[in-house]
Write a protein that holds these residues in place. Structure first.
Motif, PDB file in Angstrom:
ATOM      1  N   ASP A  91       9.373 -14.272  14.553  1.00  0.00           N
ATOM      2  CA  ASP A  91       9.835 -13.351  15.608  1.00  0.00           C
ATOM      3  C   ASP A  91      10.816 -12.288  15.121  1.00  0.00           C
ATOM      4  O   ASP A  91      11.873 -12.067  15.685  1.00  0.00           O
ATOM      5  CB  ASP A  91      10.388 -14.096  16.846  1.00  0.00           C
ATOM      6  N   ALA A  92      10.432 -11.616  14.053  1.00  0.00           N
ATOM      7  CA  ALA A  92      11.254 -10.504  13.548  1.00  0.00           C
ATOM      8  C   ALA A  92      11.279  -9.401  14.599  1.00  0.00           C
ATOM      9  O   ALA A  92      10.331  -9.215  15.339  1.00  0.00           O
ATOM     10  CB  ALA A  92      10.670  -9.996  12.246  1.00  0.00           C
ATOM     11  N   GLY A  93      12.372  -8.672  14.634  1.00  0.00           N
ATOM     12  CA  GLY A  93      12.475  -7.567  15.582  1.00  0.00           C
ATOM     13  C   GLY A  93      13.179  -7.984  16.850  1.00  0.00           C
ATOM     14  O   GLY A  93      13.612  -7.158  17.627  1.00  0.00           O
ATOM     15  N   LYS A  94      13.320  -9.290  17.073  1.00  0.00           N
ATOM     16  CA  LYS A  94      14.046  -9.765  18.249  1.00  0.00           C
ATOM     17  C   LYS A  94      15.515  -9.941  17.870  1.00  0.00           C
ATOM     18  O   LYS A  94      16.142  -9.055  17.331  1.00  0.00           O
ATOM     19  CB  LYS A  94      13.438 -11.080  18.722  1.00  0.00           C
ATOM     20  N   ARG A  95      16.023 -11.100  18.105  1.00  0.00           N
ATOM     21  CA  ARG A  95      17.449 -11.369  17.910  1.00  0.00           C
ATOM     22  C   ARG A  95      17.818 -11.331  16.430  1.00  0.00           C
ATOM     23  O   ARG A  95      17.207 -12.006  15.614  1.00  0.00           O
ATOM     24  CB  ARG A  95      17.699 -12.760  18.487  1.00  0.00           C
ATOM     25  N   LEU A  96      18.837 -10.555  16.090  1.00  0.00           N
ATOM     26  CA  LEU A  96      19.293 -10.475  14.710  1.00  0.00           C
ATOM     27  C   LEU A  96      20.533 -11.342  14.526  1.00  0.00           C
ATOM     28  O   LEU A  96      21.342 -11.478  15.445  1.00  0.00           O
ATOM     29  CB  LEU A  96      19.639  -9.027  14.336  1.00  0.00           C
ATOM     30  N   PRO A  97      20.681 -11.946  13.346  1.00  0.00           N
ATOM     31  CA  PRO A  97      21.897 -12.721  13.096  1.00  0.00           C
ATOM     32  C   PRO A  97      23.124 -11.819  13.074  1.00  0.00           C
ATOM     33  O   PRO A  97      23.030 -10.637  12.777  1.00  0.00           O
ATOM     34  CB  PRO A  97      21.646 -13.342  11.718  1.00  0.00           C
ATOM     35  N   GLY A 130      16.080 -17.285  19.323  1.00  0.00           N
ATOM     36  CA  GLY A 130      14.899 -16.440  19.199  1.00  0.00           C
ATOM     37  C   GLY A 130      13.991 -16.598  20.392  1.00  0.00           C
ATOM     38  O   GLY A 130      14.161 -17.514  21.207  1.00  0.00           O
ATOM     39  N   ALA A 131      13.023 -15.698  20.520  1.00  0.00           N
ATOM     40  CA  ALA A 131      12.067 -15.720  21.621  1.00  0.00           C
ATOM     41  C   ALA A 131      12.795 -15.707  22.968  1.00  0.00           C
ATOM     42  O   ALA A 131      12.310 -16.246  23.953  1.00  0.00           O
ATOM     43  CB  ALA A 131      11.142 -16.941  21.511  1.00  0.00           C
ATOM     44  N   GLY A 132      13.992 -15.114  22.993  1.00  0.00           N
ATOM     45  CA  GLY A 132      14.739 -14.983  24.236  1.00  0.00           C
ATOM     46  C   GLY A 132      15.540 -16.212  24.628  1.00  0.00           C
ATOM     47  O   GLY A 132      16.127 -16.246  25.700  1.00  0.00           O
ATOM     48  N   PHE A 133      15.561 -17.223  23.740  1.00  0.00           N
ATOM     49  CA  PHE A 133      16.255 -18.467  24.068  1.00  0.00           C
ATOM     50  C   PHE A 133      17.160 -18.917  22.927  1.00  0.00           C
ATOM     51  O   PHE A 133      16.973 -18.514  21.776  1.00  0.00           O
ATOM     52  CB  PHE A 133      15.238 -19.588  24.351  1.00  0.00           C
ATOM     53  N   GLU A 134      18.139 -19.748  23.291  1.00  0.00           N
ATOM     54  CA  GLU A 134      18.888 -20.519  22.298  1.00  0.00           C
ATOM     55  C   GLU A 134      18.539 -21.973  22.550  1.00  0.00           C
ATOM     56  O   GLU A 134      18.652 -22.458  23.682  1.00  0.00           O
ATOM     57  CB  GLU A 134      20.395 -20.314  22.484  1.00  0.00           C
ATOM     58  N   ILE A 135      18.092 -22.661  21.523  1.00  0.00           N
ATOM     59  CA  ILE A 135      17.693 -24.058  21.651  1.00  0.00           C
ATOM     60  C   ILE A 135      18.628 -24.901  20.799  1.00  0.00           C
ATOM     61  O   ILE A 135      18.762 -24.665  19.598  1.00  0.00           O
ATOM     62  CB  ILE A 135      16.233 -24.255  21.194  1.00  0.00           C
ATOM     63  N   THR A 136      19.313 -25.834  21.438  1.00  0.00           N
ATOM     64  CA  THR A 136      20.277 -26.681  20.741  1.00  0.00           C
ATOM     65  C   THR A 136      19.830 -28.131  20.826  1.00  0.00           C
ATOM     66  O   THR A 136      19.412 -28.598  21.888  1.00  0.00           O
ATOM     67  CB  THR A 136      21.675 -26.546  21.393  1.00  0.00           C
ATOM     68  N   ALA A 137      19.888 -28.832  19.711  1.00  0.00           N
ATOM     69  CA  ALA A 137      19.590 -30.265  19.697  1.00  0.00           C
ATOM     70  C   ALA A 137      20.897 -31.035  19.815  1.00  0.00           C
ATOM     71  O   ALA A 137      21.867 -30.710  19.129  1.00  0.00           O
ATOM     72  CB  ALA A 137      18.865 -30.647  18.410  1.00  0.00           C
TER      73      ALA A 137
END
Length: 215
Positions: free
Chosen positions: A19-25, A131-138
């Motif tokens: 998902d390049a082009g979305k959220r940047l670090p 990424g992909a509009g989300f933050e996913i945390t385990a």
């Protein structure tokens, strides 16, 4: 913006080719940055020089630049580039991992990277993917808090067969000391209410998906 791998380093930021082009670090001076293969291109767009470049360079399509330490992986390998990158971060004493460019695109890669998040969490490390509009945390046998003022979609999945003692507060649908199962997606279509919120699990591993406020 290079920085030495001192013992103080706890945060590891790993950037994959997805998902390049979305959220940047975002650049943090104390973090250790690893580009996994074509994740290098995303990091270059963000203006960050990685501390380490790792991969088989099948997706980079060019030889890596000469001024960055490189670990070249065989094309035929048992682990993904992001797996290998996380192992390098652990070797360097990092305890908190944030991944970019590891979601979206191929579902096999996305699932492999979610399993990596779960495994890191089970080993006692902080682990999240953006990424992909989300933050996913385990989270494993622990708690994840969100400050007030947050809106948007949220979902909670059990990665382990069963997750017991699950409490979800401050969301549209709340749960108190319940059980979630991996084969029944009870926690989808939840949402933040703007109140302070948290997700807690006493016994199990959860993936907490929160719509990103930064995309």
């Amino acid at each position: 913006m290079h920085h030495g791998a001192g013992a103080y380093m706890k945060k590891c930021v790993i950037v994959g080719a997805g998902d390049a082009g979305k959220r940047l670090p975002v650049y943090e001076p104390d973090a250790f940055y690893i580009a996994a293969d074509a994740g290098l291109l995303t990091m270059q767009r963000a203006g960050i020089a990685p501390d380490l470049l790792i991969g088989d360079f099948d997706s980079l399509g060019a030889s890596p630049p000469g001024d960055i330490p490189v670990i070249t992986l065989p094309v035929e390998k048992d682990v993904t580039d992001t797996d290998a990158a996380a192992a390098e971060g652990i070797k360097r004493g990092c305890t908190d991992f944030t991944f970019y460019g590891v979601l979206g695109g191929r579902p096999d890669h996305s699932l492999a990277n979610l399993s990596l998040l779960a495994r890191l969490s089970q080993q006692g490390y902080g682990a999240r993917a953006c990424g992909a509009g989300f933050e996913i945390t385990a989270i494993t046998n622990g708690r994840l808090s969100f400050p007030a003022g947050r809106n948007g979609a949220a979902a909670v999945f059990s990665w382990t067969d069963e997750s017991r003692g699950v409490t979800i507060e401050g969301f549209k649908y709340i749960l108190r000391n319940g059980t979630l199962r991996s084969n029944f997606a009870l926690g989808v279509s939840n949402a933040f209410t703007g109140e302070e919120a948290f997700v807690e699990v006493k016994d199990g591993t959860l993936l907490v998906m929160a719509e990103s406020m930064n995309d």
